[in-house]
Design a protein around this motif. Structure first.
Motif, PDB file in Angstrom:
ATOM      1  N   THR A 223       3.142  32.336 -11.228  1.00  0.00           N
ATOM      2  CA  THR A 223       3.814  31.074 -11.921  1.00  0.00           C
ATOM      3  C   THR A 223       2.701  30.916 -13.245  1.00  0.00           C
ATOM      4  O   THR A 223       1.658  31.534 -13.466  1.00  0.00           O
ATOM      5  CB  THR A 223       3.401  29.849 -11.166  1.00  0.00           C
ATOM      6  OG1 THR A 223       1.998  29.733 -10.665  1.00  0.00           O
ATOM      7  CG2 THR A 223       4.256  29.881 -10.117  1.00  0.00           C
ATOM      8  N   SER A 224       2.945  30.042 -14.187  1.00  0.00           N
ATOM      9  CA  SER A 224       2.029  29.851 -15.095  1.00  0.00           C
ATOM     10  C   SER A 224       2.540  28.355 -15.896  1.00  0.00           C
ATOM     11  O   SER A 224       3.567  27.990 -15.656  1.00  0.00           O
ATOM     12  CB  SER A 224       2.215  30.710 -16.302  1.00  0.00           C
ATOM     13  OG  SER A 224       1.450  30.470 -17.443  1.00  0.00           O
ATOM     14  N   GLY A 225       1.228  27.829 -16.327  1.00  0.00           N
ATOM     15  CA  GLY A 225       1.514  26.515 -17.062  1.00  0.00           C
ATOM     16  C   GLY A 225       2.146  25.472 -16.186  1.00  0.00           C
ATOM     17  O   GLY A 225       2.811  24.464 -16.534  1.00  0.00           O
ATOM     18  N   SER A 226       1.840  25.477 -14.851  1.00  0.00           N
ATOM     19  CA  SER A 226       2.356  24.299 -14.029  1.00  0.00           C
ATOM     20  C   SER A 226       1.946  23.162 -14.370  1.00  0.00           C
ATOM     21  O   SER A 226       2.376  21.979 -14.084  1.00  0.00           O
ATOM     22  CB  SER A 226       1.891  24.884 -12.497  1.00  0.00           C
ATOM     23  OG  SER A 226       0.669  25.059 -12.532  1.00  0.00           O
ATOM     24  N   THR A 227       0.475  22.951 -14.975  1.00  0.00           N
ATOM     25  CA  THR A 227      -0.006  21.716 -15.499  1.00  0.00           C
ATOM     26  C   THR A 227       0.634  21.069 -16.586  1.00  0.00           C
ATOM     27  O   THR A 227       0.518  20.020 -16.849  1.00  0.00           O
ATOM     28  CB  THR A 227      -1.324  21.883 -15.714  1.00  0.00           C
ATOM     29  OG1 THR A 227      -1.673  23.037 -16.606  1.00  0.00           O
ATOM     30  CG2 THR A 227      -2.268  21.863 -14.518  1.00  0.00           C
ATOM     31  N   GLU A 249       3.078  26.302  -6.264  1.00  0.00           N
ATOM     32  CA  GLU A 249       1.932  26.997  -5.549  1.00  0.00           C
ATOM     33  C   GLU A 249       2.603  27.849  -4.257  1.00  0.00           C
ATOM     34  O   GLU A 249       2.180  29.031  -4.091  1.00  0.00           O
ATOM     35  CB  GLU A 249       0.885  26.079  -4.919  1.00  0.00           C
ATOM     36  CG  GLU A 249      -0.453  26.810  -4.684  1.00  0.00           C
ATOM     37  CD  GLU A 249      -1.395  26.003  -4.059  1.00  0.00           C
ATOM     38  OE1 GLU A 249      -1.191  25.002  -3.454  1.00  0.00           O
ATOM     39  OE2 GLU A 249      -2.698  26.376  -4.155  1.00  0.00           O
TER      40      GLU A 249
END
Lengths: 333, 333
Positions: A223-227, A249
DNA sequence: TGTTAGCACTCGGCCATGCTGAGTGCTAAT
DNA sequence: ATTAGCACTCAGCATGGCCGAGTGCTAACA
């Protein structure tokens, strides 16, 4: 119909319920707010838009979004702003390519992204090698179609001579090359074991290790950029954010969503809000796409963002990335 | 002093400012609230506790926490509830051990955890092997001390004969075995190149790929349980949560924090609030510990949680995990 | 018949107000 | 040194009033 479009587009930008006056001023078609109101009333009756509460503007319903993206999808052409994956061309490690892809997509769209590695099970074994590392350990390297390399250390009790090793290698390759993990069944095993004579138990061990290492981790996902989801007030509620981030997650559920029935095709899939079977993404939209490494071997990439996602851009970006990835993997062959 | 302890302990549990009456009832020492108030007044003057606003209870200041954990640390013994890593004993892939460790710690403590893989640069090369995979690609496998396996596909223009390959392998191993990445300097390279004759450029390529693959990714790190932070109201503010999660996703800063000067020792390090040099963890406490694979080769694990962290449990869990990990890596040798 | 202007109505968001309860600091008594 | 008592403070909560954005409806108009 152009009014619905106007409403949605405005809402995508602002994130706030949009009123009749706004539309009347904002668009070219010279209509007074009253006219718009009438139209809106109709649209609401048809279920395309919704009022969060009496006397607030309207926001698109899931059905409205659906209509909108359906229209988008059949649009002749989307502008594709090129995005280049910055990869060191020499080393082609699958996982770094995927990580980079996820990163680029997230950075480009400002949504969260997730990418899954292709399933291994369908890949055939291209090459297989045992090497003695030290007195107690063998290194087993397996190369799968598509140059995916897997390796494992196997502990052994006795030191094998170079000659034995050579023989084992030869045998393993003869028997297993070209098979995929599902084709290594009892009969193949049986043959191998009888053939290997004194080393039967070692062979069993080896196959075991190989099998678990290939099969073990299910589908890998990054994953990326979850924030990024914090950027959208409608998801910024701690309850929702927590659920979403947990899902990102854990990855498992999302992976399942992506590998849903019937979409192994190249197509781009859009799940809007409740259309998704996943509880965690009920307040989001999920757009998934498929990339291909070779016949039958494919992975998925998904973008998770708010309902009021810039579908146009997202679909464009994904299409773009797909061709980029396809190209990279083509070259790798 | 027992009063400070009582205040902190109560605050750790509830997370709410604790008043004089609470203490007077809660503890054994029979003192009225008034007495406590006087004491509290003193403690505040000394800087160990703070009032969030007039007429709220007191909460521990960073200085207060510091005193508390210092007391804890010299306590004779912490109860260690045993935690077993559930690992398939046969395959010992470093990254899955680490991931599992992070997962277990996060699950046990209900805080966020992060673990870094040991640095590669210091590890010496144990074994090295080139294999022809197909017409255009070589597979390079490098095994480092501690049985860390790294592999890379190298593209070549010409097909090498089995004999050449054998020669190259022999040569590479003779020259490079026992060296760590920093010891592969110009002079070693030079020797290799002259020795290899016609294959000098190929050798350069190979060394290049090996070097970047070893050095490339900096320190790898895995996080787990990052969404646990939502469980603590004082971090549940979207601004703080966003910062923290971004830090956990980026990992880079945190890695730097862990590899701070002076703590390569076995010791457990505690950063309380502002003690941490990291902006993102100003509202948190970070506890880090070191695990050892062999002399000079070590990694770090960290726990990130609210200031009012259960330090006792965290330190216990970490100590426990450390010995667990040390044992696993001991066996692996 | 489609469009527009006007008007009454609704309701979330904001602000000022008041009240309550937890908690403090201080003083005087034990 | 400890305690009881009292006045004081202040966040949190509920209340109520006001404002403004936005709607629905009706009547007039082209």
């Amino acid at each position: 119909m152009t009014i619905l479009r106007a409403i949605i587009q405005n809402y995508l930008e602002t994130g706030e319920p949009v009123g009749s006056r706004t539309i009347s001023k904002y668009t070219d078609l010279n209509l007074s707010s009253a006219t718009i109101r009438n139209e809106m009333s109709d649209l609401e009756e048809m279920g395309y838009i919704v009022q969060p509460h009496t006397s607030a503007g309207r926001i698109p319903s899931d059905k409205g979004y659906r209509l909108y993206v359906d229209m988008l999808m059949q649009d002749k052409q989307m502008e594709m702003d090129s995005l280049k994956l910055e990869l060191n061309a020499k080393s082609e490690k699958l996982d770094s390519i995927l990580k980079e892809a996820a990163r680029v997509v997230a950075a480009n769209t400002n949504y969260a992204s997730m990418i899954t590695a292709p399933r291994y099970r369908k890949r055939s074994i291209k090459f297989l090698q045992l090497t003695q590392v030290d007195d107690a350990s063998l290194l087993a390297v397996v190369i799968l179609e598509g140059n995916i390399v897997k390796n494992n250390i196997i502990h052994v009790d006795e030191v094998l001579t170079a000659e034995t090793l050579l023989k084992l290698n030869l045998m393993l390759n003869t028997f297993l090359q070209g098979l995929d993990i599902e084709e290594i069944n009892a009969s193949v095993m049986q043959k191998l074991r009888t053939e290997s004579g004194a080393y039967a138990s070692l062979i069993s061990d080896i196959i075991d290790v190989i099998a678990t290492s290939l099969e073990g981790e299910e589908v890998e996902a990054y994953t990326s950029g979850s924030t990024n989801i914090f950027k959208y007030p409608e998801l910024n509620d701690s309850q929702k954010a927590s659920n979403l981030l947990t899902a990102l997650e854990e990855k498992k559920q999302l992976t399942e969503l992506m590998y849903q029935e019937g979409d192994s095709e190249r197509g781009i899939q859009v799940y809007i809000g409740d259309e998704s079977p996943l509880e965690a993404t009920k307040d989001c939209s999920v757009v998934t796409a498929t990339y291909h490494i070779e016949e039958g071997v494919y992975g998925k990439i998904g973008i998770i963002g708010p309902r009021r996602m810039d579908y146009q851009k997202v679909v464009g970006t994904l299409k773009n990335l797909m061709s980029e990835l396809d190209q990279i993997f083509q070259k790798g062959k």
